[in-house]
Design a protein around this motif. Structure first.
Motif, PDB file in Angstrom:
ATOM      1  N   THR A 199       0.819  -1.206   0.000  1.00 56.90           N
ATOM      2  CA  THR A 199       0.000   0.000   0.000  1.00 56.90           C
ATOM      3  C   THR A 199       0.857   1.262   0.000  1.00 56.90           C
ATOM      4  O   THR A 199       2.075   1.214   0.187  1.00 56.90           O
ATOM      5  CB  THR A 199      -0.903   0.022   1.238  1.00 56.90           C
ATOM      6  OG1 THR A 199      -0.076   0.155   2.412  1.00 56.90           O
ATOM      7  CG2 THR A 199      -1.737  -1.251   1.343  1.00 56.90           C
ATOM      8  N   ARG A 200       0.191   2.388  -0.162  1.00 59.77           N
ATOM      9  CA  ARG A 200       0.881   3.675  -0.052  1.00 59.77           C
ATOM     10  C   ARG A 200       1.449   3.856   1.357  1.00 59.77           C
ATOM     11  O   ARG A 200       2.509   4.473   1.527  1.00 59.77           O
ATOM     12  CB  ARG A 200      -0.081   4.812  -0.396  1.00 59.77           C
ATOM     13  CG  ARG A 200      -0.543   4.809  -1.858  1.00 59.77           C
ATOM     14  CD  ARG A 200      -1.383   6.043  -2.157  1.00 59.77           C
ATOM     15  NE  ARG A 200      -1.968   5.974  -3.499  1.00 59.77           N
ATOM     16  CZ  ARG A 200      -1.340   6.367  -4.600  1.00 59.77           C
ATOM     17  NH1 ARG A 200      -0.109   6.850  -4.529  1.00 59.77           N
ATOM     18  NH2 ARG A 200      -1.933   6.287  -5.785  1.00 59.77           N
ATOM     19  N   GLU A 201       0.764   3.324   2.356  1.00 59.83           N
ATOM     20  CA  GLU A 201       1.269   3.412   3.728  1.00 59.83           C
ATOM     21  C   GLU A 201       2.551   2.591   3.869  1.00 59.83           C
ATOM     22  O   GLU A 201       3.513   3.031   4.532  1.00 59.83           O
ATOM     23  CB  GLU A 201       0.209   2.915   4.718  1.00 59.83           C
ATOM     24  CG  GLU A 201      -0.986   3.842   4.887  1.00 59.83           C
ATOM     25  CD  GLU A 201      -1.938   3.814   3.690  1.00 59.83           C
ATOM     26  OE1 GLU A 201      -1.898   2.830   2.901  1.00 59.83           O
ATOM     27  OE2 GLU A 201      -2.703   4.795   3.525  1.00 59.83           O
ATOM     28  N   HIS A 202       2.577   1.415   3.272  1.00 54.46           N
ATOM     29  CA  HIS A 202       3.806   0.612   3.280  1.00 54.46           C
ATOM     30  C   HIS A 202       4.940   1.369   2.594  1.00 54.46           C
ATOM     31  O   HIS A 202       6.087   1.354   3.069  1.00 54.46           O
ATOM     32  CB  HIS A 202       3.585  -0.716   2.565  1.00 54.46           C
ATOM     33  CG  HIS A 202       2.641  -1.642   3.258  1.00 54.46           C
ATOM     34  ND1 HIS A 202       1.744  -2.426   2.581  1.00 54.46           N
ATOM     35  CD2 HIS A 202       2.466  -1.922   4.580  1.00 54.46           C
ATOM     36  CE1 HIS A 202       1.044  -3.147   3.434  1.00 54.46           C
ATOM     37  NE2 HIS A 202       1.473  -2.864   4.654  1.00 54.46           N
ATOM     38  N   ALA A 203       4.627   2.006   1.481  1.00 58.79           N
ATOM     39  CA  ALA A 203       5.647   2.764   0.753  1.00 58.79           C
ATOM     40  C   ALA A 203       6.218   3.872   1.627  1.00 58.79           C
ATOM     41  O   ALA A 203       7.432   4.097   1.660  1.00 58.79           O
ATOM     42  CB  ALA A 203       5.057   3.342  -0.532  1.00 58.79           C
ATOM     43  N   ILE A 225       2.113   2.509  -8.094  1.00 55.77           N
ATOM     44  CA  ILE A 225       0.689   2.604  -7.742  1.00 55.77           C
ATOM     45  C   ILE A 225       0.025   3.729  -8.532  1.00 55.77           C
ATOM     46  O   ILE A 225      -1.082   3.577  -9.057  1.00 55.77           O
ATOM     47  CB  ILE A 225       0.512   2.806  -6.230  1.00 55.77           C
ATOM     48  CG1 ILE A 225       0.969   1.551  -5.461  1.00 55.77           C
ATOM     49  CG2 ILE A 225      -0.946   3.113  -5.881  1.00 55.77           C
ATOM     50  CD1 ILE A 225       0.966   1.709  -3.951  1.00 55.77           C
ATOM     51  N   ASP A 226       0.711   4.854  -8.638  1.00 58.54           N
ATOM     52  CA  ASP A 226       0.169   5.969  -9.425  1.00 58.54           C
ATOM     53  C   ASP A 226      -0.068   5.548 -10.880  1.00 58.54           C
ATOM     54  O   ASP A 226      -1.098   5.876 -11.473  1.00 58.54           O
ATOM     55  CB  ASP A 226       1.129   7.164  -9.390  1.00 58.54           C
ATOM     56  CG  ASP A 226       1.157   7.873  -8.047  1.00 58.54           C
ATOM     57  OD1 ASP A 226       0.245   7.647  -7.235  1.00 58.54           O
ATOM     58  OD2 ASP A 226       2.110   8.639  -7.812  1.00 58.54           O
ATOM     59  N   ALA A 227       0.901   4.839 -11.448  1.00 59.06           N
ATOM     60  CA  ALA A 227       0.780   4.411 -12.843  1.00 59.06           C
ATOM     61  C   ALA A 227      -0.378   3.444 -13.031  1.00 59.06           C
ATOM     62  O   ALA A 227      -1.145   3.548 -13.996  1.00 59.06           O
ATOM     63  CB  ALA A 227       2.093   3.774 -13.304  1.00 59.06           C
ATOM     64  N   MET A 228      -0.535   2.487 -12.112  1.00 64.34           N
ATOM     65  CA  MET A 228      -1.613   1.508 -12.226  1.00 64.34           C
ATOM     66  C   MET A 228      -2.971   2.136 -11.987  1.00 64.34           C
ATOM     67  O   MET A 228      -3.964   1.771 -12.625  1.00 64.34           O
ATOM     68  CB  MET A 228      -1.370   0.356 -11.242  1.00 64.34           C
ATOM     69  CG  MET A 228      -0.205  -0.540 -11.635  1.00 64.34           C
ATOM     70  SD  MET A 228      -0.444  -1.328 -13.256  1.00 64.34           S
ATOM     71  CE  MET A 228      -1.788  -2.446 -12.887  1.00 64.34           C
ATOM     72  N   ALA A 229      -3.045   3.090 -11.054  1.00 65.40           N
ATOM     73  CA  ALA A 229      -4.313   3.772 -10.801  1.00 65.40           C
ATOM     74  C   ALA A 229      -4.781   4.524 -12.042  1.00 65.40           C
ATOM     75  O   ALA A 229      -5.978   4.558 -12.354  1.00 65.40           O
ATOM     76  CB  ALA A 229      -4.155   4.724  -9.619  1.00 65.40           C
ATOM     77  N   ALA A 230      -3.837   5.131 -12.766  1.00 66.10           N
ATOM     78  CA  ALA A 230      -4.182   5.847 -13.988  1.00 66.10           C
ATOM     79  C   ALA A 230      -4.556   4.890 -15.119  1.00 66.10           C
ATOM     80  O   ALA A 230      -5.446   5.183 -15.927  1.00 66.10           O
ATOM     81  CB  ALA A 230      -3.015   6.730 -14.422  1.00 66.10           C
ATOM     82  N   ALA A 239      -6.092   1.734  -6.751  1.00 70.18           N
ATOM     83  CA  ALA A 239      -6.007   3.142  -6.362  1.00 70.18           C
ATOM     84  C   ALA A 239      -4.954   3.384  -5.295  1.00 70.18           C
ATOM     85  O   ALA A 239      -4.295   4.434  -5.291  1.00 70.18           O
ATOM     86  CB  ALA A 239      -7.371   3.621  -5.865  1.00 70.18           C
ATOM     87  N   ASP A 240      -4.780   2.434  -4.389  1.00 71.32           N
ATOM     88  CA  ASP A 240      -3.903   2.654  -3.238  1.00 71.32           C
ATOM     89  C   ASP A 240      -2.952   1.501  -2.950  1.00 71.32           C
ATOM     90  O   ASP A 240      -2.287   1.500  -1.915  1.00 71.32           O
ATOM     91  CB  ASP A 240      -4.748   2.909  -1.980  1.00 71.32           C
ATOM     92  CG  ASP A 240      -5.544   4.200  -2.083  1.00 71.32           C
ATOM     93  OD1 ASP A 240      -4.912   5.268  -2.201  1.00 71.32           O
ATOM     94  OD2 ASP A 240      -6.782   4.133  -2.083  1.00 71.32           O
ATOM     95  N   SER A 241      -2.875   0.509  -3.837  1.00 65.82           N
ATOM     96  CA  SER A 241      -2.006  -0.630  -3.554  1.00 65.82           C
ATOM     97  C   SER A 241      -1.637  -1.347  -4.834  1.00 65.82           C
ATOM     98  O   SER A 241      -2.242  -1.120  -5.894  1.00 65.82           O
ATOM     99  CB  SER A 241      -2.697  -1.615  -2.594  1.00 65.82           C
ATOM    100  OG  SER A 241      -3.811  -2.236  -3.219  1.00 65.82           O
ATOM    101  N   CYS A 242      -0.635  -2.222  -4.747  1.00 63.46           N
ATOM    102  CA  CYS A 242      -0.225  -3.057  -5.884  1.00 63.46           C
ATOM    103  C   CYS A 242       0.121  -4.445  -5.373  1.00 63.46           C
ATOM    104  O   CYS A 242       0.591  -4.620  -4.245  1.00 63.46           O
ATOM    105  CB  CYS A 242       0.966  -2.441  -6.627  1.00 63.46           C
ATOM    106  SG  CYS A 242       2.419  -2.139  -5.588  1.00 63.46           S
ATOM    107  N   ALA A 243      -0.129  -5.451  -6.197  1.00 65.85           N
ATOM    108  CA  ALA A 243       0.105  -6.839  -5.802  1.00 65.85           C
ATOM    109  C   ALA A 243       1.588  -7.176  -5.842  1.00 65.85           C
ATOM    110  O   ALA A 243       2.316  -6.730  -6.731  1.00 65.85           O
ATOM    111  CB  ALA A 243      -0.674  -7.783  -6.716  1.00 65.85           C
TER     112      ALA A 243
END
Length: 316
Positions: A199-203, A225-230, A239-243
């Motif tokens: 998550t963004r919090e982890h980042a 995360i920004d790239a995937m959200a877009a 929106a706020d995390s990546c696998a």
């Protein structure tokens, strides 16, 4: 544990895939692993760029001594699906050259010279692995295990343009060849990997760790995360995390107890574009079921994995 990491590395360029890089970092951060080599393959990124970035990341991790061998630039039977030249990435990272040799040949040599000792962790398309098995029939019987991030066994991608999971879809012929090789296989697919998310919090926590790699990891995570959200505004999960697909395959080797495994007979659709890369898994529920050729991950201890992953990465 002696391992070879086969990867389509993208981490190092803002807004590109980061989980391959985190998989390499997790190996470097865990003393249980002895990394014999990194091999590169076309997939998320062209193989030349992936080779440069693998070298760059090893340097960042303080593991410059690990050899990197460049691998396949296109799928096994489809050279026309190769990627374009790396352009700006070559200009920025082109000083990071691979070791002399070819990935498939080096994989085959290493495995055959040390029978029963080498685990291959394959986190990109399986082109190099299939080629190594084709080069020397002893690879399939000599490898300790091939742990693969790939496939979806109890779900579907729900994408018409990419019906199979990405790694299987890119080189479905290679994926099918590896499934039919007789090598000991464990498959970590989307059924498990989509559940473990950074998550963004982890980042932010990694960035604040005070470690040089932590700062880089946090920045890379936020950019991805920004790239995937877009790219996928219709999927709120992005929106706020990546696998963390690929690090979970690494954890499957060091901490297999974090995953729930089921025996299966797995094949891959390779000849039909509408079904390209789809993994068909027989879960052996009938009296006349075929013999299993793999174990597939069907569930994961999310909290256990995230604790292991974050502790290792944040403190490296």
């Amino acid at each position: 544990m002696r391992v070879i990491l086969d990867t389509d590395m993208g981490m190092g360029v803002p807004g590109t895939e980061i989980d391959d890089g985190f998989a390499l970092a997790l190996i470097a951060a865990d003393d249980e692993f002895e990394l014999d080599m990194v091999t590169t393959v076309n997939g998320n990124i062209d193989v030349e760029s992936g080779t440069y970035l693998s070298r760059e990341l090893l340097q960042r991790l303080g593991r410059e001594e690990v050899p990197v061998f460049r691998g396949a630039s296109a799928p096994l039977a489809e050279p026309e699906r190769g990627r374009v030249a790396p352009g700006a990435i070559r200009e920025r990272f082109g000083h990071h050259r691979p070791n002399p040799g070819y990935a498939a040949a080096e994989i085959a040599r290493c495995v055959v010279e040390s029978p029963g000792e080498i685990t291959i962790i394959a986190i990109g398309p399986l082109t190099n692995i299939a080629a190594a098995i084709n080069l020397d029939e002893r690879v399939a019987s000599s490898v300790k295990e091939i742990v693969i991030m790939g496939g979806a066994f109890q779900q579907h991608t729900n994408l018409l343009h990419m019906p199979g999971e990405f790694n299987f879809w890119v080189d479905a012929v290679a994926a099918r060849a590896v499934m039919r090789s007789g090598a000991p296989l464990r498959l970590v697919g989307l059924d498990a990997t989509l559940k473990v998310r950074l998550t963004r919090e982890h980042a932010a926590a990694m960035s604040a760790s005070g470690r040089s790699f932590g700062a880089f990891a946090g920045e890379s995570t936020t950019a991805w995360i920004d790239a995937m959200a877009a790219k996928m505004p219709g999927d709120p999960a992005h929106a706020d995390s990546c696998a963390m697909h690929d690090p979970l395959a690494v954890a499957a080797v060091s901490h297999p107890e974090l995953l729930e495994w089921a025996p299966a007979c797995v094949d891959v659709i390779a000849s039909d574009e509408a079904g390209r890369g789809i993994a068909v898994a027989d879960l052996l529920m009938h009296a006349d079921s075929p013999a299993p050729n793999a174990h597939i991950a069907v569930d994961v201890d999310v909290d256990g994995f995230m604790t292991y992953f974050l502790n290792r990465i944040s403190n490296y």
